[in-house]
Design a protein around this motif. Sequence first.
Motif, PDB file in Angstrom:
ATOM      1  N   SER A  44     -75.018  20.299  25.762  1.00 61.05           N
ATOM      2  CA  SER A  44     -74.393  20.155  24.451  1.00 61.05           C
ATOM      3  C   SER A  44     -73.965  18.721  24.186  1.00 61.05           C
ATOM      4  N   ILE A  45     -73.503  18.038  25.242  1.00 53.71           N
ATOM      5  CA  ILE A  45     -73.113  16.632  25.096  1.00 53.71           C
ATOM      6  C   ILE A  45     -74.331  15.774  24.764  1.00 53.71           C
ATOM      7  N   ILE A  46     -75.425  15.962  25.496  1.00 56.37           N
ATOM      8  CA  ILE A  46     -76.645  15.185  25.241  1.00 56.37           C
ATOM      9  C   ILE A  46     -77.197  15.488  23.855  1.00 56.37           C
ATOM     10  N   ASP A  47     -77.093  16.761  23.430  1.00 61.76           N
ATOM     11  CA  ASP A  47     -77.611  17.161  22.113  1.00 61.76           C
ATOM     12  C   ASP A  47     -76.730  16.696  20.962  1.00 61.76           C
ATOM     13  N   GLY A  48     -75.525  16.198  21.276  1.00 60.23           N
ATOM     14  CA  GLY A  48     -74.625  15.729  20.232  1.00 60.23           C
ATOM     15  C   GLY A  48     -73.794  16.822  19.589  1.00 60.23           C
ATOM     16  N   ASP A  49     -73.750  18.011  20.202  1.00 57.36           N
ATOM     17  CA  ASP A  49     -73.015  19.139  19.622  1.00 57.36           C
ATOM     18  C   ASP A  49     -71.583  19.251  20.131  1.00 57.36           C
ATOM     19  N   TYR A  50     -71.303  18.696  21.296  1.00 57.17           N
ATOM     20  CA  TYR A  50     -70.021  18.903  21.977  1.00 57.17           C
ATOM     21  C   TYR A  50     -69.118  17.708  21.724  1.00 57.17           C
ATOM     22  N   LEU A  51     -68.081  17.900  20.911  1.00 54.93           N
ATOM     23  CA  LEU A  51     -67.089  16.856  20.613  1.00 54.93           C
ATOM     24  C   LEU A  51     -67.760  15.492  20.380  1.00 54.93           C
ATOM     25  N   PRO A  52     -68.649  15.411  19.397  1.00 56.75           N
ATOM     26  CA  PRO A  52     -69.424  14.173  19.217  1.00 56.75           C
ATOM     27  C   PRO A  52     -68.575  12.936  18.972  1.00 56.75           C
ATOM     28  N   ASP A  53     -67.418  13.082  18.317  1.00 52.66           N
ATOM     29  CA  ASP A  53     -66.573  11.914  18.066  1.00 52.66           C
ATOM     30  C   ASP A  53     -65.979  11.362  19.353  1.00 52.66           C
ATOM     31  N   LEU A  54     -65.793  12.249  20.348  1.00 47.65           N
ATOM     32  CA  LEU A  54     -65.244  11.819  21.632  1.00 47.65           C
ATOM     33  C   LEU A  54     -66.326  11.251  22.545  1.00 47.65           C
ATOM     34  N   MET A  55     -67.563  11.677  22.325  1.00 47.34           N
ATOM     35  CA  MET A  55     -68.671  11.314  23.221  1.00 47.34           C
ATOM     36  C   MET A  55     -69.559  10.226  22.618  1.00 47.34           C
ATOM     37  N   ASN A  56     -68.991   9.333  21.840  1.00 40.74           N
ATOM     38  CA  ASN A  56     -69.809   8.401  21.061  1.00 40.74           C
ATOM     39  C   ASN A  56     -70.074   7.066  21.741  1.00 40.74           C
ATOM     40  N   LYS A  57     -69.579   6.873  22.972  1.00 37.22           N
ATOM     41  CA  LYS A  57     -69.846   5.630  23.702  1.00 37.22           C
ATOM     42  C   LYS A  57     -70.758   5.910  24.889  1.00 37.22           C
ATOM     43  N   PRO A  58     -71.511   4.925  25.372  1.00 41.82           N
ATOM     44  CA  PRO A  58     -72.376   5.145  26.545  1.00 41.82           C
ATOM     45  C   PRO A  58     -71.555   5.517  27.781  1.00 41.82           C
ATOM     46  N   PHE A  59     -72.047   6.468  28.556  1.00 36.20           N
ATOM     47  CA  PHE A  59     -71.401   6.856  29.808  1.00 36.20           C
ATOM     48  C   PHE A  59     -72.406   7.575  30.695  1.00 36.20           C
ATOM     49  N   ILE A  60     -72.049   7.690  31.970  1.00 35.20           N
ATOM     50  CA  ILE A  60     -72.865   8.428  32.931  1.00 35.20           C
ATOM     51  C   ILE A  60     -72.491   9.906  32.815  1.00 35.20           C
ATOM     52  N   PRO A  61     -73.451  10.792  32.513  1.00 35.92           N
ATOM     53  CA  PRO A  61     -73.116  12.198  32.285  1.00 35.92           C
ATOM     54  C   PRO A  61     -73.028  13.012  33.579  1.00 35.92           C
ATOM     55  N   VAL A  62     -72.747  14.279  33.410  1.00 40.08           N
ATOM     56  CA  VAL A  62     -72.682  15.359  34.414  1.00 40.08           C
ATOM     57  C   VAL A  62     -71.336  15.352  35.149  1.00 40.08           C
ATOM     58  N   SER A  63     -70.646  16.461  35.014  1.00 42.65           N
ATOM     59  CA  SER A  63     -69.296  16.569  35.572  1.00 42.65           C
ATOM     60  C   SER A  63     -69.265  17.111  36.992  1.00 42.65           C
ATOM     61  N   ASP A  64     -70.265  17.920  37.364  1.00 39.97           N
ATOM     62  CA  ASP A  64     -70.198  18.657  38.632  1.00 39.97           C
ATOM     63  C   ASP A  64     -70.963  17.932  39.723  1.00 39.97           C
ATOM     64  N   ALA A  65     -70.214  17.393  40.690  1.00 42.81           N
ATOM     65  CA  ALA A  65     -70.835  16.564  41.726  1.00 42.81           C
ATOM     66  C   ALA A  65     -70.159  16.767  43.065  1.00 42.81           C
ATOM     67  N   VAL A  66     -70.950  16.626  44.121  1.00 49.57           N
ATOM     68  CA  VAL A  66     -70.418  16.665  45.475  1.00 49.57           C
ATOM     69  C   VAL A  66     -70.935  15.441  46.218  1.00 49.57           C
ATOM     70  N   GLY A  67     -70.122  14.929  47.129  1.00 52.18           N
ATOM     71  CA  GLY A  67     -70.575  13.773  47.883  1.00 52.18           C
ATOM     72  C   GLY A  67     -69.613  13.411  48.993  1.00 52.18           C
ATOM     73  N   GLU A  68     -69.921  12.318  49.649  1.00 51.74           N
ATOM     74  CA  GLU A  68     -69.128  11.841  50.790  1.00 51.74           C
ATOM     75  C   GLU A  68     -68.327  10.618  50.378  1.00 51.74           C
ATOM     76  N   ILE A  69     -67.065  10.613  50.732  1.00 49.05           N
ATOM     77  CA  ILE A  69     -66.216   9.464  50.436  1.00 49.05           C
ATOM     78  C   ILE A  69     -66.636   8.281  51.322  1.00 49.05           C
ATOM     79  N   VAL A  70     -66.932   7.155  50.683  1.00 46.62           N
ATOM     80  CA  VAL A  70     -67.330   5.965  51.434  1.00 46.62           C
ATOM     81  C   VAL A  70     -66.280   4.859  51.373  1.00 46.62           C
ATOM     82  N   LYS A  71     -65.311   4.979  50.460  1.00 46.12           N
ATOM     83  CA  LYS A  71     -64.243   3.983  50.381  1.00 46.12           C
ATOM     84  C   LYS A  71     -63.045   4.626  49.679  1.00 46.12           C
TER      85      LYS A  71
END
Length: 337
Positions: A44-71
């Motif tokens: 919905s964010i990529i399609d411009g349907d989800y809170l478009p006024d809030l999502m109007n600047k460039p950013f790295i998408p996707v909220s759900d992530a797992v990983g290893e702390i390196v610092k």
Amino acid sequence: MKAWRKEGIGLENLKLVETETPEPGPRQILVKVKSVSLNFRDKSIIDGDYLPDLMNKPFIPVSDAVGEIVKVGNEVTKFKKGDRVVSHLYTKWIDGAPSQDYAPTAIGGPNDGGLAEYMILEEYAAVMAPSNLSDEEVSTLPIAALTVWFSLVEYGKIKAGDTVLVLGTGGVSVYAIQIASALGARVIVTTSSNSKGEKAKELGASEIINYVDTPNWEEEVLKLTDGAGAQHIIEVVGGESINRSIKAVALQGHIYVVGFLKSMFAEVNLFDLLAKQAHIQGIYVGHSRAFADMNKAFNELNIHPIIDTVYSFNQAIEAYEHLGRGAFGKIVIKVSE
């Protein structure tokens, strides 16, 4: 580092770029991302349907992530280098009721998310990953699983023997089948596909309603429950579906509105709502305390997420396209080993 960046509306404006690897602040951690998973929110964010006024600047998408702390930042006390952590969507919603400004703190839009080789997380916006799950499995937890857990456990106080109606077989719905059945509930699932219905039964569903063959599925729910209805309904469809859910819910039962696949708007039959004395609860995922509780329960209940397809980091566009077509379970993007 390499990262996918949203530079406008539409998949054609999701660009693979080279950018500086961020440095953690005093209360932040730098995570080497292993896997991410996609949600309807991401599309919905990529399609411009989800809170478009809030999502109007460039950013790295996707909220759900797992990983290893390196610092880690010099004031971090909760984690250490080498810990495996999973992101929490709303970085300031720790427990209890959210503050008024919690929505703009979300990662994956409007703030940078996990579709990159490295990501920054606030110390309090990360949770230890369940030890019994793979990186791909853990990446599916932050929205889909927590939404269900927050609905049924935090709000609904589900108990063994309750009936749970699950609409569809997408990522949230599949988790609803798994979590509800693991907690001893009877699960009824609606689907357009008999083959998906069989898969749902394998995950713990008791009864399947094919809504193509039985368009008035709410009447079938009442038949299956001897007129009593379901104590809990996971409502992902939106639009006019809410009125069917009200008819299918038990007296003083709970309807958790977690999505709007068909429409964000609905005309509600207030008489049916009053007669059922139903609780209609909007669900915006959940807080990090519940997330930590859920992860412990996943270890104890041995729930393993259902993943439809795993894509490589370079196949992010294909992953979004697959999400748009629909899937049984979750779509995952493997970022690194």
